[in-house]
Write an enzyme that holds these catalytic residues in place. Structure first.
Site, mmCIF file in Angstrom:
data_model
loop_
_atom_site.group_PDB
_atom_site.id
_atom_site.type_symbol
_atom_site.label_atom_id
_atom_site.label_comp_id
_atom_site.label_asym_id
_atom_site.label_seq_id
_atom_site.Cartn_x
_atom_site.Cartn_y
_atom_site.Cartn_z
ATOM 1 N N HIS A 53 -4.691 1.463 -3.057
ATOM 2 C CA HIS A 53 -4.523 -0.025 -2.914
ATOM 3 C C HIS A 53 -3.243 -0.372 -2.318
ATOM 4 O O HIS A 53 -2.548 0.530 -1.953
ATOM 5 C CB HIS A 53 -4.332 -0.699 -4.377
ATOM 6 N N ASP A 78 -0.701 -3.659 -2.336
ATOM 7 C CA ASP A 78 0.089 -4.400 -3.718
ATOM 8 C C ASP A 78 -0.612 -5.814 -3.628
ATOM 9 O O ASP A 78 -0.393 -6.423 -2.807
ATOM 10 C CB ASP A 78 1.581 -4.266 -3.716
ATOM 11 N N HIS A 87 -1.654 2.948 -1.126
ATOM 12 C CA HIS A 87 -0.899 3.959 -1.779
ATOM 13 C C HIS A 87 -1.663 4.377 -3.104
ATOM 14 O O HIS A 87 -2.508 3.642 -3.532
ATOM 15 C CB HIS A 87 0.441 3.563 -1.907
ATOM 16 N N ARG A 123 10.978 -0.975 -9.463
ATOM 17 C CA ARG A 123 10.254 -1.527 -8.514
ATOM 18 C C ARG A 123 10.482 -2.982 -7.981
ATOM 19 O O ARG A 123 10.716 -3.879 -8.838
ATOM 20 C CB ARG A 123 8.887 -1.359 -8.477
#
Ligand SMILES: [Fe+2]
Length: 283
Positions: free
Chosen positions: A100, A102, A259, A274
């Site tokens: 995907h 993000d 990723h 993150r």
């Protein structure tokens, strides 16, 4: 301090050496990192020691901090998500465990994301990346023509009521992710081929987590072509794989990469922080 840029694969990804991200980068270092970001799409830094504030400062070099939708942020840090899997959590589905980019379910998906490793298993828990410029370039002329100007519908499948995982599926208890939210079912249309605002290059922009179908087509009609594109996009030649170590940091460009978080470390703890950078509407 001189910066060294070492590509890690033919398709994308470079390890940047000679940079301490805990301090403000000088003008020339900052320019070199920005250039490398556009040339290599994913940058890796090792052996960093970053406080949450320092990670946010680094992230801000690329744009305003974005709030991560559907995921509970870290206490006191609305812009940081703690990506954690405990050693005791076995056989669960993990965050990002499918190819995907993000939050393409947003009108303005994040430009990029930063992941910083605080605790890593001795092996396993790698992250894979794929170059969507390369995936676009390798399509046949006929397929490129067919997809030009076509839009795809994206929805927040994992967080919504209609397309989410079955309620019986075991999910992590150490990261709080919203489920069954009607607002996550909202459909957003993005071009299937997007043009990167900084490089002017075309990239394939569909992914199996968020893309539902082509606009003005049924899911059934869209599926064969989408399945083909998903498989094509992640051919090994278009990918690289990052092996995490404590203190490593990855920065990736969501506009031209996919990723995949490899979930192969049951029985071992993994903790990352993150952050995300605000993006604009794909064109
Ligand atoms: Fe992700």
């Amino acid at each position: 301090m001189s910066i060294e840029i070492r590509p890690v694969a033919g398709a994308l990804g470079a390890e940047i050496r000679g940079v301490d991200l805990s301090r403000p980068l000088g003008n020339s270092a900052s320019a070199a990192v920005h250039r490398a970001f556009h040339d290599h799409l994913v940058l890796f830094f090792r052996d960093q020691r970053l406080t949450p504030e320092q990670q946010m400062d680094f992230t801000r070099l690329f744009g305003p901090l974005a709030v991560t939708p559907f995921v509970k942020p870290m206490d006191g840090y609305p812009h940081i998500v703690k990506v954690l899997k405990e050693a005791a959590e076995r056989g669960i589905s993990t965050f990002g465990n499918s190819w995907h980019s993000d939050f393409t379910s947003e009108q303005e998906p994040p430009l990029g994301s930063v992941l910083y490793a605080l605790e890593t298993p001795e092996h396993g828990g790698d992250t894979m990346f794929a170059n969507m410029y390369a995936a676009y370039d390798a399509l046949s002329d006929g397929m490129k023509r067919m997809l030009e100007g076509v839009k795809a519908i994206h929805v927040g499948k994992p967080y919504g009521t209609k397309y989410g995982p079955p309620r019986t599926m075991k999910t992590s208890t150490s990261i709080e992710i919203a489920r069954n939210l009607p607002e996550a079912d909202r459909e957003v249309a993005h071009p299937v081929i997007r043009t990167h605002p900084a490089t002017g290059k075309k990239a394939l922009f569909v992914n199996p987590i968020y893309t539902l179908r082509f606009a003005d087509m049924t899911e059934e009609e869209s599926r064969p072509v989408l399945e083909h594109l998903y498989a094509h996009a992640v051919r090994p030649e278009f990918t690289c794989r990052f092996r995490w170590t404590k203190g490593a940091l990855a920065l990736w460009d969501n506009r031209c990469t996919l990723h995949y978080a490899v979930n192969d470390y049951d029985g071992r703890r993994r903790l990352m922080h993150r952050t995300m950078i605000e993006g604009d509407r794909p064109v």
